[in-house]
Motif scaffolding. Sequence first.
Motif, short mmCIF file in Angstrom:
data_model
loop_
_atom_site.label_atom_id
_atom_site.label_comp_id
_atom_site.label_asym_id
_atom_site.label_seq_id
_atom_site.Cartn_x
_atom_site.Cartn_y
_atom_site.Cartn_z
N ALA A 121 30.86 31.08 44.44
CA ALA A 121 31.84 32.14 44.18
C ALA A 121 31.46 33.43 44.88
CB ALA A 121 31.96 32.37 42.68
N LYS A 122 30.20 33.67 45.00
CA LYS A 122 29.73 34.88 45.68
C LYS A 122 30.02 34.79 47.19
CE LYS A 122 25.70 37.78 46.13
NZ LYS A 122 25.65 38.97 45.36
N ALA A 123 29.82 33.63 47.77
CA ALA A 123 29.95 33.45 49.21
C ALA A 123 31.38 33.19 49.68
CB ALA A 123 29.05 32.32 49.67
N GLY A 124 32.22 32.61 48.82
CA GLY A 124 33.57 32.23 49.24
C GLY A 124 34.53 32.27 48.06
N TRP A 125 35.78 32.01 48.34
CA TRP A 125 36.82 32.05 47.32
C TRP A 125 36.73 30.82 46.42
CZ3 TRP A 125 39.80 34.41 44.23
CH2 TRP A 125 40.93 33.82 43.68
N VAL A 126 36.69 31.07 45.13
CA VAL A 126 36.74 30.03 44.11
C VAL A 126 37.91 30.39 43.20
CG1 VAL A 126 35.55 28.96 42.17
CG2 VAL A 126 34.26 29.56 44.22
N PRO A 127 38.88 29.48 43.03
CA PRO A 127 40.02 29.79 42.17
C PRO A 127 39.60 29.88 40.70
CG PRO A 127 40.34 27.68 43.29
CD PRO A 127 39.00 28.20 43.70
N PRO A 128 40.41 30.55 39.89
CA PRO A 128 40.10 30.69 38.46
C PRO A 128 39.95 29.33 37.79
CG PRO A 128 41.94 32.09 39.06
CD PRO A 128 41.66 31.22 40.25
N ASP A 129 39.07 29.28 36.80
CA ASP A 129 38.87 28.03 36.07
C ASP A 129 39.20 28.15 34.59
OD1 ASP A 129 36.67 29.59 35.42
OD2 ASP A 129 35.17 28.11 36.02
N LEU A 130 39.73 29.29 34.16
CA LEU A 130 40.17 29.43 32.77
C LEU A 130 41.68 29.65 32.70
CD1 LEU A 130 37.43 31.75 31.18
CD2 LEU A 130 37.75 29.28 30.86
N GLU A 131 42.14 30.68 33.34
CA GLU A 131 43.55 31.07 33.29
C GLU A 131 43.93 31.56 34.68
OE1 GLU A 131 45.65 34.91 31.34
OE2 GLU A 131 44.51 33.66 29.95
N PRO A 132 45.12 31.19 35.16
CA PRO A 132 45.53 31.66 36.49
C PRO A 132 45.58 33.18 36.57
CG PRO A 132 47.04 29.98 35.68
CD PRO A 132 46.14 30.34 34.54
N LEU A 133 45.35 33.70 37.75
CA LEU A 133 45.51 35.13 37.99
C LEU A 133 47.00 35.47 37.93
CD1 LEU A 133 43.00 35.42 40.94
CD2 LEU A 133 42.75 36.51 38.71
N PRO A 134 47.34 36.72 37.70
CA PRO A 134 48.76 37.10 37.70
C PRO A 134 49.42 36.72 39.03
CG PRO A 134 47.38 38.95 37.03
CD PRO A 134 46.47 37.85 37.49
N SER A 135 50.67 36.33 38.96
CA SER A 135 51.40 35.93 40.16
C SER A 135 51.72 37.14 41.01
CB SER A 135 52.70 35.23 39.79
OG SER A 135 52.43 34.04 39.12
N ARG A 136 51.58 36.96 42.29
CA ARG A 136 51.98 38.00 43.25
C ARG A 136 52.99 37.36 44.20
NH1 ARG A 136 49.73 37.01 48.19
NH2 ARG A 136 47.98 35.59 48.18
N ARG A 137 53.79 38.21 44.84
CA ARG A 137 54.70 37.68 45.85
C ARG A 137 53.86 37.10 46.96
NH1 ARG A 137 58.20 42.87 46.15
NH2 ARG A 137 56.60 43.30 47.66
N GLN A 138 54.25 35.99 47.50
CA GLN A 138 53.46 35.30 48.51
C GLN A 138 53.60 35.89 49.90
OE1 GLN A 138 51.06 32.92 47.77
NE2 GLN A 138 51.59 33.70 45.75
N ALA A 139 54.71 36.52 50.19
CA ALA A 139 54.91 37.08 51.53
C ALA A 139 54.19 38.42 51.64
CB ALA A 139 56.40 37.27 51.80
N SER A 140 53.52 38.63 52.76
CA SER A 140 52.91 39.93 53.02
C SER A 140 54.01 40.94 53.31
CB SER A 140 51.97 39.84 54.22
OG SER A 140 50.86 39.05 53.92
N ARG A 141 53.70 42.19 53.01
CA ARG A 141 54.68 43.24 53.29
C ARG A 141 54.54 43.71 54.70
NH1 ARG A 141 54.54 46.71 47.84
NH2 ARG A 141 52.98 45.46 46.91
#
Length: 141
Positions: A121-141
Amino acid sequence: MSSGELSDAEFLRAVETVNYPGKFGHLSHLRLAWLCLRAHGFEGGLERIRAMVLNFATTLGATDKFHETMTRAWAESMQAALDATPDLDTFEGFLAAHPRLLDVRLLGRHYRKETLDSPAAKAGWVPPDLEPLPSRRQASR
């Protein structure tokens, strides 16, 4: 001059040049994310946050403090809040609308401690393992 008295441009310059007055704590990280994500959208903002935090840590001899999963998870949470309230144009107004972001333990709702403490997790992205993060729009602005 305290960090709260800096304009947004002065704040960014102070972080970039590692001349930040005082401790660069949670609130400073949130302000950096708020500025970068608003200016560059999610992907570009995340890259800018990474670069600035890594430069800051490297200059201070603290590269071991950078944590990729925490950086991205906070950026995801900030972006979801930005997407929910796009018309808020002050950092103070943004925080007033999203006080949960002030809770330094917020990621504990989404990750087990063991997960965040892991080298992966320190070195790279690890997705949540308890509850999803809040949803964000997928398209960049």
